[in-house]
Design a protein around this motif. Structure first.
Motif, mmCIF file in Angstrom:
data_model
loop_
_atom_site.group_PDB
_atom_site.id
_atom_site.type_symbol
_atom_site.label_atom_id
_atom_site.label_comp_id
_atom_site.label_asym_id
_atom_site.label_seq_id
_atom_site.Cartn_x
_atom_site.Cartn_y
_atom_site.Cartn_z
ATOM 1 N N MET A 7 1.013 -1.587 0.254
ATOM 2 C CA MET A 7 -0.235 -0.001 0.000
ATOM 3 C C MET A 7 0.707 0.988 0.191
ATOM 4 O O MET A 7 1.874 1.278 0.742
ATOM 5 N N GLN A 8 0.770 2.047 -0.584
ATOM 6 C CA GLN A 8 1.579 3.747 -0.760
ATOM 7 C C GLN A 8 0.757 4.707 -1.366
ATOM 8 O O GLN A 8 0.076 4.346 -1.989
ATOM 9 N N GLY A 9 1.103 5.493 -1.229
ATOM 10 C CA GLY A 9 0.533 6.904 -1.120
ATOM 11 C C GLY A 9 0.287 7.838 -0.611
ATOM 12 O O GLY A 9 1.760 7.985 0.380
ATOM 13 N N ASN A 10 -0.132 9.211 -0.413
ATOM 14 C CA ASN A 10 -0.254 10.401 -0.296
ATOM 15 C C ASN A 10 -1.623 10.885 0.409
ATOM 16 O O ASN A 10 -1.825 11.732 -0.910
ATOM 17 N N LEU A 29 1.046 -4.297 3.357
ATOM 18 C CA LEU A 29 -0.013 -5.445 4.227
ATOM 19 C C LEU A 29 -0.031 -6.335 4.256
ATOM 20 O O LEU A 29 -0.583 -7.179 3.100
ATOM 21 N N GLN A 30 0.609 -7.123 5.286
ATOM 22 C CA GLN A 30 0.735 -8.975 5.587
ATOM 23 C C GLN A 30 -0.196 -8.705 7.180
ATOM 24 O O GLN A 30 0.673 -8.286 7.575
ATOM 25 N N ASN A 58 -8.174 13.661 -1.150
ATOM 26 C CA ASN A 58 -7.191 13.853 -2.054
ATOM 27 C C ASN A 58 -5.767 13.254 -2.295
ATOM 28 O O ASN A 58 -5.808 12.974 -1.172
ATOM 29 N N GLY A 59 -5.497 13.725 -3.142
ATOM 30 C CA GLY A 59 -4.035 13.062 -2.951
ATOM 31 C C GLY A 59 -3.908 11.720 -4.149
ATOM 32 O O GLY A 59 -4.533 11.095 -4.887
ATOM 33 N N ALA A 60 -2.965 10.492 -3.646
ATOM 34 C CA ALA A 60 -2.817 9.189 -4.844
ATOM 35 C C ALA A 60 -3.019 7.794 -3.234
ATOM 36 O O ALA A 60 -2.354 7.866 -2.025
ATOM 37 N N LEU A 61 -3.205 7.133 -3.893
ATOM 38 C CA LEU A 61 -3.322 5.754 -2.407
ATOM 39 C C LEU A 61 -3.275 4.823 -4.328
ATOM 40 O O LEU A 61 -4.344 4.777 -5.239
ATOM 41 N N GLN A 62 -2.517 3.550 -3.618
ATOM 42 C CA GLN A 62 -2.677 2.097 -4.712
ATOM 43 C C GLN A 62 -2.437 1.998 -3.831
ATOM 44 O O GLN A 62 -1.110 1.432 -3.086
ATOM 45 N N VAL A 63 -2.882 -0.244 -3.795
ATOM 46 C CA VAL A 63 -3.133 -0.904 -2.843
ATOM 47 C C VAL A 63 -3.010 -1.940 -4.466
ATOM 48 O O VAL A 63 -3.380 -1.888 -4.698
ATOM 49 N N GLY A 64 -1.897 -2.998 -3.652
ATOM 50 C CA GLY A 64 -1.923 -3.803 -5.049
ATOM 51 C C GLY A 64 -1.608 -3.516 -5.653
ATOM 52 O O GLY A 64 -2.212 -5.120 -6.655
ATOM 53 N N GLY A 65 -1.084 -2.550 -6.363
ATOM 54 C CA GLY A 65 -1.082 -2.185 -7.722
ATOM 55 C C GLY A 65 -1.764 -1.755 -8.136
ATOM 56 O O GLY A 65 -1.535 -1.152 -9.392
#
Lengths: 359, 231
Positions: A7-10, A29-30, A58-65
């Motif tokens: 999980m990555q983002g801001n 996330l495990q 608002n912003g960025a979020l990426q989970v599992g690609g």
């Protein structure tokens, strides 16, 4: 068995006077990832933003690609493949337990195979409640239904917002065991909010520390507990959590094994698992230069002093290393440290007054 | 014409009243539901203005509302002209269409307020939970909001209907008093009293009384049987 996704983002979200501004984050996330912080630190706001439940995010979020959020545009909650368990269960009051469970299943796309209804219902123990109105359930039963309702959808990520806070201690203990079992069985990654250190010590694999709407740090549980100033330490002071293997009871005591050492827990085993976490308060640990045999305290462990950390008001926190390498904190007075000439590298005996399996 | 106790009663005003009230209720449920939902979700300070606007017919003398509607409904005015674009013929004043539109404005708070309160009472977490269970907005509205607002919807419908049946001022201003076309029962009763026809006034009033009581009892009976079991 445990699935892992990154999980990555801001993320940013402004709610009146409160401002969530996580800063960049990137963590796997495990198992169970706990969002930890005081009330008002933004844990719930972050979880809602991750779930896509607030349009103002608002912003960025990426989970599992998969990209879930870019700027203001976002993937709808319904398409995020998440399960969500709310603090108060949020069951639909105009439906029976069964209708609540089937609500999500009916809307599940054909491409997703749901969990097996019968086995899950048995596992969470609500078989005899299926045709009841949810208004007649106890707090613990409601949460069980809520968890089953979320898990049936076979989510890729399970979000839980303080799911135990409305329960009495007995229901809490039962739920903790249930949660551990479910997570062990299904291996779904969990994001779990709590402000209770004991729940973190019991459940967490990883801790996301939050403060004033920011993610301060992401640490493994051991890293978090090895910090002297860990936010997990409350008014009881420093705590050590030791991984151990539970053995069969003897003399009315339950032995747990850590490397070549054995710790004795009073009372019968509370858990049916072999791997347990035991919790030791630093103030319950005393030090002796030799192994005292004639003593009512039965837990004596050979340890090596790693460092001495002044705590103010003539007290010291001593970081000890157990023979299997795990960390143990001990609190002593400056006077005792001087008298025993404690220094790093010295091998001493830790006398532990009280040990508890975390729950 | 119906003969009752040896007196001839013209039923046309009663049918017209029921027709106008039914149409008003249906329109207000359709229009009022999204409006009430929107207002219930509003967080900004505009909500105060909107709430005041919706509640205006409660405090405004019906004749004032009727007067403004009469001005707006002017047969050569912009509203009528606009409707002609869509094939509307005839006029809004002194017609049944005008009566219904006037009633919709007049009864607006009686529909919107109960709906809004019902919507506001629904915990937002239930909708969030439904969203995580893959329900779209309309799906959530249909399966969570509407069933949990049954009581509010029932109250909105009843109050709107009853209030429209009982209106007088707006109807008189907008509809006039054309027998068989815009003469509603409340005006008919007034006319009978004016011309000292107390027997007809008695019969009509009695019928209205029994009818209103019957409708209310039916509604509250339904409410009791299908009442949502919440806290």
């Amino acid at each position: 068995m445990k699935q892992s996704i990154q999980m990555q983002g801001n993320l940013q979200l402004e709610l009146g006077h409160f401002k969530l501004d996580t800063g960049p984050f990137d963590f796997p996330l495990q198992g169970i990832t706990v969002l930890f912080g005081r009330s008002g630190s933004g844990k719930s706001t972050l979880l809602r933003a991750i779930a896509g439940l607030d349009k103002r995010t608002n912003g960025a979020l990426q989970v599992g690609g998969a990209v879930w959020q870019v700027g203001k545009s976002h993937v709808k909650t319904a398409s995020r493949d998440i399960g969500f368990v709310f603090q108060d269960a949020a069951l639909f009051p105009h439906m029976t337990v069964r209708e609540n469970l089937l609500y999500g299943l009916k809307r599940l796309p054909k491409s997703v195979t749901p969990m097996d209804f019968d086995s899950l219902v048995d596992k969470v123990g609500i078989r005899d409640k299926l045709d009841r109105a949810v208004t007649y359930l106890s707090g613990g039963e409601r949460q069980r239904v809520a968890i089953a309702r979320a898990l049936l959808m076979r989510p890729k990520l399970l979000c839980m917002d303080e799911p135990l806070s409305a329960l009495d201690w007995q229901a809490k203990a039962e739920m903790l065991t249930l949660l551990e079992n479910l997570i062990a069985d299904y291996g779904i990654p969990v994001l779990y909010i709590t402000h209770v250190p004991a729940e973190v010590e019991r459940l967490a694999d990883r801790v996301v520390f939050m403060s004033k709407g920011r993610i301060e740090s992401v640490e493994s549980l051991q890293e978090a507990l090895n910090r002297v100033d860990s936010p997990l330490f409350d008014e009881q002071g420093a705590v050590s959590v030791i991984q151990a293997k539970m053995l069969s009871p003897e003399h009315g005591l339950t032995p747990v094994q850590l490397g070549q050492d054995t710790l004795w827990l009073s009372g019968p085993a509370l858990s049916d698992k072999s791997a347990v976490r035991v919790r030791v308060l630093a103030k319950d640990v005393s030090l002796a230069l030799s192994d005292p045999q004639a003593l009512s305290i039965i837990n004596h462990l050979e340890v090596t002093i790693v460092e001495l950390i002044p705590q103010g008001s003539h007290r010291l926190l001593v970081r000890l290393r157990l023979r299997d390498g795990q960390n143990l904190f001990c609190e002593v007075t400056q006077h005792s440290a001087d008298r025993l000439a404690l220094k790093p590298g010295l091998v001493v005996f830790a006398l532990i007054k009280s040990v508890a399996v975390t729950n | 014409m119906l003969e009752l106790f040896g007196t001839e009663v013209n039923l046309a005003p009663i049918w017209l009243t029921l027709e106008v009230a039914t149409m008003t209720t249906l329109i207000l449920l359709v229009v009022g539901t999204p409006l009430a939902w929107w207002m219930a979700q509003m967080r900004s300070s505009n909500k105060v203005l909107l709430e005041a606007l919706v509640a205006l017919p409660l405090v405004l003398p019906p004749t004032v509302l009727g007067f403004y509607l009469l001005i707006v409904f002017n047969p050569t005015g912009p509203v009528t002209e606009f409707l002609r674009w869509f094939g509307f013929e005839g006029q809004l004043t002194f017609s049944k269409t005008g009566l219904v539109i006037g009633s919709v404005f007049y009864s607006l708070p009686f529909a919107v307020q109960p709906l809004m309160h019902a919507f506001e009472a629904i915990p937002h977490r239930l909708l969030d939970a439904a969203a995580t269970l893959r329900a779209s907005f309309l799906d959530r509205f249909r399966t969570i909001v509407l069933p949990l607002s049954r009581r509010g919807i029932l109250i909105a419908a009843t109050l709107t209907f009853a209030h429209t049946v009982g209106e007088f001022g707006v109807v008189l201003m907008v509809g006039g008093n054309i027998p068989g076309e815009t003469r509603m029962v409340s005006i008919d009763i007034f006319d009978h009293v004016e011309s000292m026809e107390y027997t007809q006034a008695h019969l009509l009033s009695g019928m209205m009384l029994v009818f209103s009581l019957a409708v209310l009892m039916l509604v509250y009976g339904m409410n009791r049987r299908f009442g949502v079991k919440v806290g």
